[in-house]
Write a protein that holds these residues in place. Sequence first.
Motif, mmCIF file in Angstrom:
data_model
loop_
_atom_site.group_PDB
_atom_site.id
_atom_site.type_symbol
_atom_site.label_atom_id
_atom_site.label_comp_id
_atom_site.label_asym_id
_atom_site.label_seq_id
_atom_site.Cartn_x
_atom_site.Cartn_y
_atom_site.Cartn_z
ATOM 1 N N MET B 2 0.832 -1.523 -0.335
ATOM 2 C CA MET B 2 -0.310 0.165 0.374
ATOM 3 C C MET B 2 1.060 1.122 -0.366
ATOM 4 O O MET B 2 1.817 0.916 0.008
ATOM 5 C CB MET B 2 -0.823 -0.352 1.247
ATOM 6 N N GLN B 3 0.638 2.032 -0.696
ATOM 7 C CA GLN B 3 1.116 3.200 -0.936
ATOM 8 C C GLN B 3 0.127 4.611 -0.618
ATOM 9 O O GLN B 3 -0.644 4.281 -0.970
ATOM 10 C CB GLN B 3 1.371 3.588 -2.357
ATOM 11 N N LEU B 4 0.929 5.329 0.699
ATOM 12 C CA LEU B 4 -0.039 6.914 1.469
ATOM 13 C C LEU B 4 1.218 7.694 0.845
ATOM 14 O O LEU B 4 1.973 8.156 0.161
ATOM 15 C CB LEU B 4 0.345 6.221 2.654
ATOM 16 N N GLN B 5 -0.453 8.912 0.561
ATOM 17 C CA GLN B 5 0.363 10.795 0.157
ATOM 18 C C GLN B 5 0.661 10.909 1.215
ATOM 19 O O GLN B 5 -0.304 12.061 1.946
ATOM 20 C CB GLN B 5 -0.949 10.505 -0.818
ATOM 21 N N CYS B 6 2.163 11.669 1.379
ATOM 22 C CA CYS B 6 2.344 12.116 2.472
ATOM 23 C C CYS B 6 2.008 13.568 2.032
ATOM 24 O O CYS B 6 2.547 13.659 0.683
ATOM 25 C CB CYS B 6 3.614 12.104 2.953
ATOM 26 N N ARG B 11 4.061 10.032 -3.198
ATOM 27 C CA ARG B 11 3.599 8.664 -2.475
ATOM 28 C C ARG B 11 4.361 8.210 -1.971
ATOM 29 O O ARG B 11 5.704 7.985 -2.758
ATOM 30 C CB ARG B 11 2.563 8.210 -3.138
ATOM 31 N N ARG B 12 4.131 6.993 -0.583
ATOM 32 C CA ARG B 12 5.502 6.497 0.029
ATOM 33 C C ARG B 12 4.987 5.125 0.344
ATOM 34 O O ARG B 12 3.867 5.462 0.970
ATOM 35 C CB ARG B 12 6.450 6.945 0.995
ATOM 36 N N PRO B 13 6.298 4.451 0.370
ATOM 37 C CA PRO B 13 4.843 3.108 0.881
ATOM 38 C C PRO B 13 4.796 3.050 2.237
ATOM 39 O O PRO B 13 5.244 3.345 2.671
ATOM 40 C CB PRO B 13 6.168 2.064 0.706
ATOM 41 N N GLU B 14 3.980 1.710 2.836
ATOM 42 C CA GLU B 14 2.993 2.066 3.819
ATOM 43 C C GLU B 14 4.077 2.140 4.816
ATOM 44 O O GLU B 14 4.316 2.573 5.740
ATOM 45 C CB GLU B 14 2.277 -0.018 3.954
ATOM 46 N N ASN B 15 4.968 1.047 4.247
ATOM 47 C CA ASN B 15 5.966 0.585 5.490
ATOM 48 C C ASN B 15 6.666 2.287 6.206
ATOM 49 O O ASN B 15 7.974 1.946 7.479
ATOM 50 C CB ASN B 15 6.681 -0.352 6.023
ATOM 51 N N GLU B 16 6.870 3.015 5.662
ATOM 52 C CA GLU B 16 7.680 4.484 5.568
ATOM 53 C C GLU B 16 6.842 4.918 7.431
ATOM 54 O O GLU B 16 7.264 5.709 8.185
ATOM 55 C CB GLU B 16 7.527 5.366 4.596
ATOM 56 N N PHE B 17 5.312 4.655 7.044
ATOM 57 C CA PHE B 17 4.437 5.215 8.097
ATOM 58 C C PHE B 17 4.485 4.307 9.102
ATOM 59 O O PHE B 17 3.935 3.489 9.993
ATOM 60 C CB PHE B 17 3.410 5.351 6.917
ATOM 61 N N HIS B 18 3.487 5.320 10.212
ATOM 62 C CA HIS B 18 3.475 4.887 11.656
ATOM 63 C C HIS B 18 1.814 5.115 11.563
ATOM 64 O O HIS B 18 1.947 6.540 11.747
ATOM 65 C CB HIS B 18 3.562 5.155 12.601
ATOM 66 N N CYS B 19 0.687 3.853 11.414
ATOM 67 C CA CYS B 19 -0.593 4.564 11.822
ATOM 68 C C CYS B 19 -1.185 4.679 12.948
ATOM 69 O O CYS B 19 -0.646 3.947 14.310
ATOM 70 C CB CYS B 19 -1.567 3.274 11.089
ATOM 71 N N GLY B 20 -1.992 5.712 13.550
ATOM 72 C CA GLY B 20 -2.266 6.675 15.178
ATOM 73 C C GLY B 20 -3.138 6.533 15.111
ATOM 74 O O GLY B 20 -3.683 7.341 16.743
ATOM 75 N N GLY B 60 10.165 9.713 7.442
ATOM 76 C CA GLY B 60 10.405 9.910 6.141
ATOM 77 C C GLY B 60 10.760 11.793 7.045
ATOM 78 O O GLY B 60 11.760 11.705 7.637
ATOM 79 N N CYS B 61 9.454 12.356 6.575
ATOM 80 C CA CYS B 61 9.837 13.506 7.312
ATOM 81 C C CYS B 61 9.438 14.020 8.654
ATOM 82 O O CYS B 61 9.811 15.011 8.842
ATOM 83 C CB CYS B 61 9.192 15.083 6.464
ATOM 84 N N GLY B 62 8.917 13.126 9.124
ATOM 85 C CA GLY B 62 8.054 12.565 10.565
ATOM 86 C C GLY B 62 7.251 13.480 11.040
ATOM 87 O O GLY B 62 7.049 14.280 12.434
ATOM 88 N N GLN B 63 6.733 14.238 9.355
ATOM 89 C CA GLN B 63 4.812 14.645 10.179
ATOM 90 C C GLN B 63 3.523 13.828 10.645
ATOM 91 O O GLN B 63 3.515 12.584 10.233
ATOM 92 C CB GLN B 63 5.339 15.972 8.765
ATOM 93 N N TRP B 64 3.240 14.516 11.517
ATOM 94 C CA TRP B 64 1.693 13.854 11.076
ATOM 95 C C TRP B 64 0.659 14.119 10.335
ATOM 96 O O TRP B 64 0.577 15.722 9.917
ATOM 97 C CB TRP B 64 1.505 13.668 12.831
ATOM 98 N N PHE B 65 -0.200 13.859 9.658
ATOM 99 C CA PHE B 65 -0.799 14.090 9.348
ATOM 100 C C PHE B 65 -2.704 13.211 9.037
ATOM 101 O O PHE B 65 -2.198 12.077 9.926
ATOM 102 C CB PHE B 65 -0.899 14.617 7.313
ATOM 103 N N ASN B 66 -3.394 13.810 9.292
ATOM 104 C CA ASN B 66 -4.752 13.186 8.649
ATOM 105 C C ASN B 66 -4.930 12.364 7.054
ATOM 106 O O ASN B 66 -4.700 12.741 6.372
ATOM 107 C CB ASN B 66 -5.760 13.860 9.023
ATOM 108 N N ILE B 67 -5.913 11.245 7.046
ATOM 109 C CA ILE B 67 -6.516 10.474 6.127
ATOM 110 C C ILE B 67 -7.906 9.887 6.215
ATOM 111 O O ILE B 67 -7.993 9.787 7.136
ATOM 112 C CB ILE B 67 -5.567 9.702 5.434
ATOM 113 N N VAL B 68 -8.256 10.063 5.487
ATOM 114 C CA VAL B 68 -9.970 9.218 5.650
ATOM 115 C C VAL B 68 -9.942 8.450 4.492
ATOM 116 O O VAL B 68 -9.594 8.231 3.545
ATOM 117 C CB VAL B 68 -11.208 9.726 5.171
ATOM 118 N N ARG B 69 -9.559 6.965 4.948
ATOM 119 C CA ARG B 69 -9.511 6.197 4.727
ATOM 120 C C ARG B 69 -10.386 4.380 4.587
ATOM 121 O O ARG B 69 -11.316 4.970 5.890
ATOM 122 C CB ARG B 69 -7.601 4.667 5.021
#
Lengths: 417, 92
Positions: B2-6, B11-20, B60-69
């Motif tokens: 899965m890719q997410l749009q930072c 777009r980066r692969p999911e294992n660069e992200f942490h879901c909060g 990656g950049c270390g920033q938090w953001f919101n998504i609707v998934r």
Amino acid sequence: MRNRYSAGNLLGAALGGHKDWAPAWRDAEPKPRYDVIVIGGGGHGLATAYYLAKNHGITNVAVIEAGWIGGGNTGRNTTVVRSNYLYAESARLYDFSVQRYESLSKDLNFNVMFSQRGIITLAHSRHDLDAQERWTNAMLCNGIDAEMLTARQVQECEPRLDISSRARYPILGGFTQRRAGSARHDAVAWGYARAASALGVDIVQRCSVQDFIKQDGRVIGVKTNRGEIRADRVAMAVAGHSSVLANLAGFALPVTSYALQAMVSEPVKPVLKAVTLSPALGAYWSQSDKGEVVIGGALDHFPSYAQRGSFAVNQQVIAATVEAFPSLGRLRMLRHWAGIVDVVQDSSPIIGATPIPGLYINCGWGTGGFKAIPVGGWTLAHVLATGQNHELAEPFQLSRFHTGRLIDEAAASGIAH
Amino acid sequence: MMQLQCPWCGRRPENEFHCGGTTAIVRPPIDCSDEVWGNYLFFRKNPKGLHAERWRHTFGCGQWFNIVRDTVTHEVGAVYGITEAQPRAVDP
């Protein structure tokens, strides 16, 4: 027609070409009214129905299942049965379950192939060793078998593990619960279904709950795709879909649903002797009686209702496998699946009444529900039949999330999540 | 994968992200009842379908953001700032 499975019946049936075996259970049509409806035809739901009939004499019971019995998490796990938990409440609960597994084949007259081959939890650091000493001592204090192992003893238990100092995470030792093991998942579902059906329980498949029927705030039945069914009491044992049903019923749960994936290799000759778990590598391994190497890992990292695993975790689990068992590196994988598990903050179950009168719940087992099928069914049946919590289930009430009396077994689930 | 749009890195692969987990949970006042505090700490909607959640681009950049998934299809319908309100019309 022959019902009972025995050597004598097998020989007798063989003479007639095995044509006179009765179906294992009745695929029932729903009746308009029951004493108890159990939603969810997985291990926990079927066990609940069986113990309602066997322990409490309540046989006017329906198990309603949206798909087919044993097709949810009961058929999507890695079949490990163990009771190596830290706290006394959990130790009592899970060891009761292991004890039921020990006599389950005889009890159900169905071979669930429970094989007590032992589970080894690997230690890869001094900290792991210290934590496992504490864990082992806690288990012994709770009357559960546990034993620390040196690296050499680990290798004797599981010779294919790479215990060399060249490993990225060298194995320094571990601990084992020798009474742990694995059972055949389908057999557990089918065994309970057959035994419950024989006592008069209706097993209704392809019957999904669309809404609850309420009267004066009390649940008095369910609306399904096969019509309305009423009952004095309704229970739900639907794991990852608990929040969906709770939402229909009008209450909230401290549950988040995640995908937990697992996979098996092509079948090979016996190569693994025990169940081995590495919290540091985030994977665990065993070999099925068919010869498949069964591999499980950590949860996917985000909430999900999709019964498929993410590639990120899959990749990590495979990497861990090659790391721990270099000689399995060229095995081809055969199947890969995911179940939707109901994770709560303290990784302990919820068994008992809900805030809605007439509605009871068994959920929150998270990644470890299979081992708990007998005790989950036993204790849910108890509260349904008597209106009182079973003493084993008393600490595992929904109210603990408001009183703060959590039973935090997050560490004992073995895999980091 | 899965890719997410930072919002910052693309777009980066999911294992660069942490879901909060669920986003925009409002903390109740500290003198609230145990009931309210327990609900705040532990009880979640856990929807089968659209879920507003926060992610961090940890590797990656270390920033938090919101998504609707969508929790069934994993399709992402909206990406928005960590302090922004959830966009109204979301069609994932």
